[in-house]
Enzyme design. Structure first.
Site, PDB file in Angstrom:
ATOM      1  N   LYS D  12       0.852  -1.186   0.000  1.00 26.79           N
ATOM      2  CA  LYS D  12       0.000   0.000   0.000  1.00 26.79           C
ATOM      3  C   LYS D  12       0.885   1.233   0.000  1.00 26.79           C
ATOM      4  CE  LYS D  12      -4.376   0.289   0.651  1.00 26.79           C
ATOM      5  NZ  LYS D  12      -5.272  -0.268  -0.384  1.00 26.79           N
ATOM      6  N   THR D  57      -3.434  -5.271   0.789  1.00 33.20           N
ATOM      7  CA  THR D  57      -2.862  -3.941   0.997  1.00 33.20           C
ATOM      8  C   THR D  57      -3.777  -3.126   1.920  1.00 33.20           C
ATOM      9  OG1 THR D  57      -3.900  -2.922  -0.960  1.00 33.20           O
ATOM     10  CG2 THR D  57      -1.770  -4.011  -1.272  1.00 33.20           C
ATOM     11  N   ASP D  58      -5.063  -3.441   1.922  1.00 36.20           N
ATOM     12  CA  ASP D  58      -5.977  -2.783   2.850  1.00 36.20           C
ATOM     13  C   ASP D  58      -5.593  -3.084   4.303  1.00 36.20           C
ATOM     14  OD1 ASP D  58      -8.702  -1.325   3.090  1.00 36.20           O
ATOM     15  OD2 ASP D  58      -8.926  -3.086   4.398  1.00 36.20           O
ATOM     16  N   PHE D 153      32.275  28.614 -12.856  1.00 34.05           N
ATOM     17  CA  PHE D 153      32.279  27.434 -13.731  1.00 34.05           C
ATOM     18  C   PHE D 153      33.063  27.791 -14.996  1.00 34.05           C
ATOM     19  CE2 PHE D 153      30.178  24.358 -16.746  1.00 34.05           C
ATOM     20  CZ  PHE D 153      30.727  23.225 -16.175  1.00 34.05           C
ATOM     21  N   ARG D 170      28.556  33.255 -10.392  1.00 38.39           N
ATOM     22  CA  ARG D 170      27.183  32.916 -10.798  1.00 38.39           C
ATOM     23  C   ARG D 170      26.360  32.594  -9.565  1.00 38.39           C
ATOM     24  NH1 ARG D 170      27.234  26.641 -13.279  1.00 38.39           N
ATOM     25  NH2 ARG D 170      28.222  25.708 -11.463  1.00 38.39           N
ATOM     26  N   GLN D 218      29.412  19.601  -8.882  1.00 35.00           N
ATOM     27  CA  GLN D 218      29.967  18.321  -8.439  1.00 35.00           C
ATOM     28  C   GLN D 218      30.860  18.509  -7.218  1.00 35.00           C
ATOM     29  OE1 GLN D 218      29.565  19.148 -11.650  1.00 35.00           O
ATOM     30  NE2 GLN D 218      29.611  17.373 -13.015  1.00 35.00           N
ATOM     31  N   ASN D 244      20.672  21.359 -10.886  1.00 35.18           N
ATOM     32  CA  ASN D 244      21.262  22.693 -10.999  1.00 35.18           C
ATOM     33  C   ASN D 244      20.150  23.626 -11.470  1.00 35.18           C
ATOM     34  OD1 ASN D 244      22.778  24.959 -11.457  1.00 35.18           O
ATOM     35  ND2 ASN D 244      24.466  23.873 -12.475  1.00 35.18           N
ATOM     36  N   HIS D 246      19.069  26.472 -12.757  1.00 39.48           N
ATOM     37  CA  HIS D 246      19.781  27.553 -13.435  1.00 39.48           C
ATOM     38  C   HIS D 246      19.123  28.907 -13.185  1.00 39.48           C
ATOM     39  CE1 HIS D 246      22.004  24.421 -15.392  1.00 39.48           C
ATOM     40  NE2 HIS D 246      20.983  23.998 -16.101  1.00 39.48           N
TER      41      HIS D 246
END
Lengths: 291, 291, 291, 291
Positions: D12, D57-58, D153, D170, D218, D244, D246
Site C-alpha cells: 500500500k 494492501t488494505d 564554472f 554565478r 559536483q 542545478n 539555473h
C-alpha cells in the site's frame, strides 16, 4: 575509515525539443523530452573542482537540438542511441552515457495541424558504454485502463488487522508504467522497427488487461508481461508497475437504495502498488539497462 | 465604519464519482468530478456559529452519489441541474446553488474495458436560484492544439523595451480553456441534446484554430469564438482563455547549421495569455452564469 | 443577432525574476513571478489581425526584467504599480493594466546564502487605468493551519441524505487563500509600508484561526476577516477561501482499540470549501480591484 | 526460452496518517505518508491468482493506523522498523518488507495550533528481512538552497556544440534530495537518537553548501557528502541528487543597462542534474538498503 567518491553521473535533464518535418504537403511532428546522464573519469571535478573532464550540460542540450536538426528524430530509441554513442565517442573522459527520451503523442487534425493526444507517453532509456555495449529499454507511462467487471479478490491471508471483505465482482483500474528490454542492441544489422515493436507491445498490454479474468492485480500483471514475452521475441524482460486505482462501492443503504456495482468513489490515496518483472529465463545479463 | 459580512458561499468540492451502467452486453461508464457551492441565509453561521441553516458539505457529497445511483449520470449539464434544483428546493435557507461538473473521457476497449482518453475534460457550471432562474455554461479544458505553419506576428507596437523580431512563419500552439453560455435554460420544453451541442462546439473550435491563417493569437481567438456563435444558435456567449505556448526556433548557426523552421524549444514559462469574450449582441443578461 | 467582441485582455503570464541586491556585506534576494494583462483599444487585432495596437507580450517580459534592474524590487505592490503605470502611460492603445506578483520566500542562511522558506507565497494584484485610478489588493496563498482541538460541528440542517454525526471535538485544518483590498491607492502621499501591513494582516489571520473556538469553519472565516478589518484600518475588504482539509478519525474498534482523537486520516478529496467576504460597510466601490 | 516471474513486490502506497498526542497542556503532532512493499513467496498469486499468500494492501493500511494508535509515531525510522518487523514476523509468506515514511513538518503556533512549515520533507526507508537483517536509510527532500555568489564554472571540456561562456561569479541553486545509510541497525543496543542525527546531517548539508566556494556543482556535492561522512560517524554512505536550478543573467544591454549580477531568470527546464555517492570505504555491504 576513508571517505571516498562512489558512483556518480551528471547531465542535462528535461530538454524539450519539437521537430517539424516539412516534406511534401503534410508536415510531421515529433515532440520529445530528452535526459542525458554521463559518467566516467570524474574524480577531479568532485575533489578539486577541476572541470577539464566535464562536457557542460549546456553543451549536451545544444547537441540534442543540433542532432534533431541534422538527423531528424525518427524512432526515439534510435535518436537516444545516436546521442549516447556521440557522447561516449566524443570525450575521452566520458566512459558511459545514459539517454532517456519521452515522446508526447499528437494526433493529426489537418496537413499542418495537430491535437495533443492522451497523457500517455512513449519512453526509452539507452545506455552506451565505451566497451561498445549498448542496451535498449522501451516503455510507456500513463496508459490508464479500467475494467468494469471480470475482477475478483478473495481467499487472501488474514490477520488481526484485516477487515477487507472478499469480493467476486469489482472494478479494476490502473495506470500502467511499463518498461521492456530488447534482447539485441539497436544497431544490430537486420534490426527491427522500434515503432512497430512499441505498438505491438502496447497492444499486448492493453489486450491482456482487458482479456484477463482477474483474481488479483498480480495475476493481471503476470498475464500482461507474459503476453508480451510470448508474443514479441525481440523482448527478453519486462517490468511493470501497476497502481491499483481503487474504485470503492458507495454505501447507498442509508438512503434506502441498493448499489448493484453501479456507483463508485474513485479514490486518490492510498493505493495498492503492484510491481513485478516477467522475463525469458535465457535473457542475457541486463548490464546497466535498468539503471 | 462597521464590519459586515459580504458575499459568501460554501460547499463540497471535488467529489469524484464513477457511474457504471450495466444494461445489455456492453457496460457504459461516466467519470466525473462534482463541485457544489450553496449560498443563502448564512449570516448566523458566520457571526455566531449557529449551524441551523447549514446543510453539511458531507450531505452534499452523499447527494451526488445518491443521485448518480438513482438517476444515473446522463449529460453533465442535466446532472448538475438536477442537483442544483434539489439543493435550492430542499432547504429554505439555501437560496442559490452552483454546481460544476468535470467529465473525464474514456475510450471503449471492449464490452467492459476502457482506456482513459486525453487529458481534455468536458465541463459545465449550472446556477439555479430560488426565483426559478437557471443558467448553464458548458465548456472544455485541456484541448491542446498546434499548427506548424500559417501563423505570423508582425506590425506590432514597439517601445524602448521591444526586442522581438517580426515573424512571417511560426508555430502556433495553445491549450484551450473555453466556456460557453446557453441562451435557454436546460429544462426548456424542446430542449436540445447537450452532448451533441458540446461535440459541435468543440469541432468549431478545433476547425477554426486549424483553418485560420493567423496574424495574431487574438485573431485566432476571435475566429474560434465567432465560428461557434455563428454556427450554434443555442450559444449566446463564449469566453476563451488561450495561453500562447511558445515554440522558439533554436539558433543552430553556432554549429554551422540553418534552422528552416524545423527545430523548436517548447517553452514552459513565461507564456502569453490571451483572454477574450465573443457574444451575440442580443444575448440575455448573464446573471450569475459566469460566477 | 450580431456577433461582437466582448471584454478581453492579453499579456505575459508567469515571468520569473530573481533580483539580487549586492550592497554591503550581506546580499538581499527577491524572487517573484509576475503576470501582466493589458486591455484597451484591441478591436482591430481581434477582427483583422492588425497588431498596431499590440505591445508584444515579449516586450512586457523585457520590461519586468529592465524595471527589476533599474528600480530593484521593493514591496511587490510598489513594483506592480510601477509596471502598471508604465504600460498605461506608454501606449495610447493600452487603457488599463493589471499586474499580479507572487513573491516566494527565502530565509537567510548566511551573508550570501538562502534557503527557500515555506510554500506560502505573498501576492498582490494592482490595477491602473488611464483615468488615473489605481486599486491594490494584497494577499497570501498556501498558509496551512491546523488546530488539534477547539473545533465543533453540530446543530446543522439535516435531510434524507444526511449521515454525518455531530462532533464536539475535531481537528480543523485549512490552507488559507486570502486577498485584501487597500482603501487608499498605493502612491497616496503619506502611504504606508506594504511589507509591514502584510506581516500584520498575516498575523491577524493566523492568530484569529488559532484563537477562535470554532463551531463552524464559516465562523472561523468571519473571525479571521473581521480581525483584519478591525485591526488594520488601511484595509477595507478581505476575501477568504478556506478549504476544509478534512482529518477523519480512524475507526480502530475492529482492532480492539479506542481512538480518543489521536489517529486521523488526512483526506485529499473531496473537501469542504468555504468562501466569504468581510468588509467595511463604508468601503469605497472596488472598481476592477477583484478582476 | 521459458517465461518466468522475476523480482516482484506489492503493498500500500501513500497512506496518510496524522497522529496527535494529547498529554499535558500542549498537543504534539506527527504528519506522515507511509508506503509499504512486501515480497516473498508470491509465485502462486502471479501465476494462478491464488491469494493465500497475499496479506491485503488494505490490511497494511489498517496496520499503519493501528500502530500509530498503539505505539504513537516517534522517530520515523523507528515507526518504519516496527511496521517492517511486524509484516515479516506476521506472515510466513512475507519474507521481506520495505517501509518508507515521509514526514511533513509543522511549526507550533500555540498549544493546540500549528502551521505547515516548508515543503521540505524528512524521509526514511527501512528494509527488514526474515534472516533478521535490517537496513535504515534516512533522508530529506525539497531543501532548496541558493548562493548569490561564491560559485564559478570554467575550464570545462569543449566540443563543436559548446557555446557556454565561462563564468567566475554565478548564482548557484539546487533542491537537495539526500539519502544516507546508517551503519548499524536501528535496534542495536545503545542506538542513537534518529531525530538528533537527522538534524545534524541536515545542518552539515546546508552549511557545506553555503560554505563551499564552488568551482562546479559536483565539487559542492562532494563537499556536502564528505562533510556528513566526516562529522557523523553513524553514517557510512550518502547519495545526493542535486538539480542545478539555473539562474541565467538577463541581457539588459538592449535597454542601455548593465546587469552586474543582479537580475536573473529562474529557469524551469532543462536543468543540470548532478548525482553522486560519497561513502566510507569500510562501509558494510548495503544489501537491499537502496532498493
Amino acid at each position: 575509515m576513508a571517505v571516498v567518491l562512489g558512483p556518480n553521473r551528471y547531465g542535462k535533464a528535461e530538454t524539450r525539443v519539437v521537430r517539424v518535418t516539412r516534406d511534401g504537403e503534410a508536415h510531421r511532428l515529433k515532440d520529445c523530452t530528452v535526459g542525458v546522464a554521463l559518467s566516467g573519469d570524474m574524480r577531479d571535478v568532485h575533489l578539486t573542482g577541476d572541470n577539464a573532464a566535464v562536457l557542460p550540460t549546456d553543451t549536451q542540450k545544444n547537441t540534442v537540438y543540433a542532432f534533431a536538426g541534422e538527423h531528424g528524430i525518427g524512432e526515439i530509441e534510435e535518436f537516444a542511441g545516436l546521442l549516447a554513442r556521440h557522447f561516449v565517442g566524443g570525450q575521452p573522459s566520458v566512459h558511459h552515457a545514459r539517454v532517456a527520451v519521452e515522446e508526447h503523442r499528437w494526433e493529426r487534425h489537418g496537413p499542418h495541424s495537430f491535437a495533443r493526444a492522451s497523457a500517455e507517453t512513449r519512453t526509452c532509456v539507452v545506455h552506451h558504454d565505451r566497451d561498445g555495449s549498448t542496451t535498449v529499454v522501451s516503455g510507456l507511462e500513463g496508459l490508464v485502463l479500467l475494467n468494469t467487471t471480470g475482477s475478483e479478490f478473495h481467499g487472501f491471508a488474514r490477520d488481526a488487522y484485516t477487515t477487507l471483505a472478499p469480493t467476486h465482482d469489482r472494478v479494476l483500474a490502473t495506470a500502467v508504467t511499463a518498461r521492456w528490454r530488447h534482447t539485441a542492441p539497436p544497431d544490430t544489422p537486420g534490426g527491427y522497427d522500434f515503432g512497430e515493436s512499441h505498438a505491438r507491445v502496447r497492444r499486448c498490454l492493453a489486450e491482456a488487461f482487458a482479456g484477463t479474468h482477474s483474481l488479483s492485480l498480480q495475476q493481471t500483471l503476470y498475464a500482461m508481461g507474459s503476453r508480451v514475452l510470448e508474443t514479441r521475441r525481440e523482448i527478453c524482460e519486462i517490468r511493470l508497475s501497476l497502481p491499483n486505482k481503487h474504485h470503492f462501492l458507495v454505501d447507498l443503504t442509508p438512503f434506502g437504495m441498493d448499489n448493484d456495482n453501479e456507483v463508485y468513489v474513485a479514490a486518490d490515496r492510498p493505493y495498492g502498488l503492484i510491481e513485478g518483472t516477467v522475463l525469458d529465463d535465457a535473457a542475457p545479463a541486463p548490464g546497466p539497462a535498468w539503471d
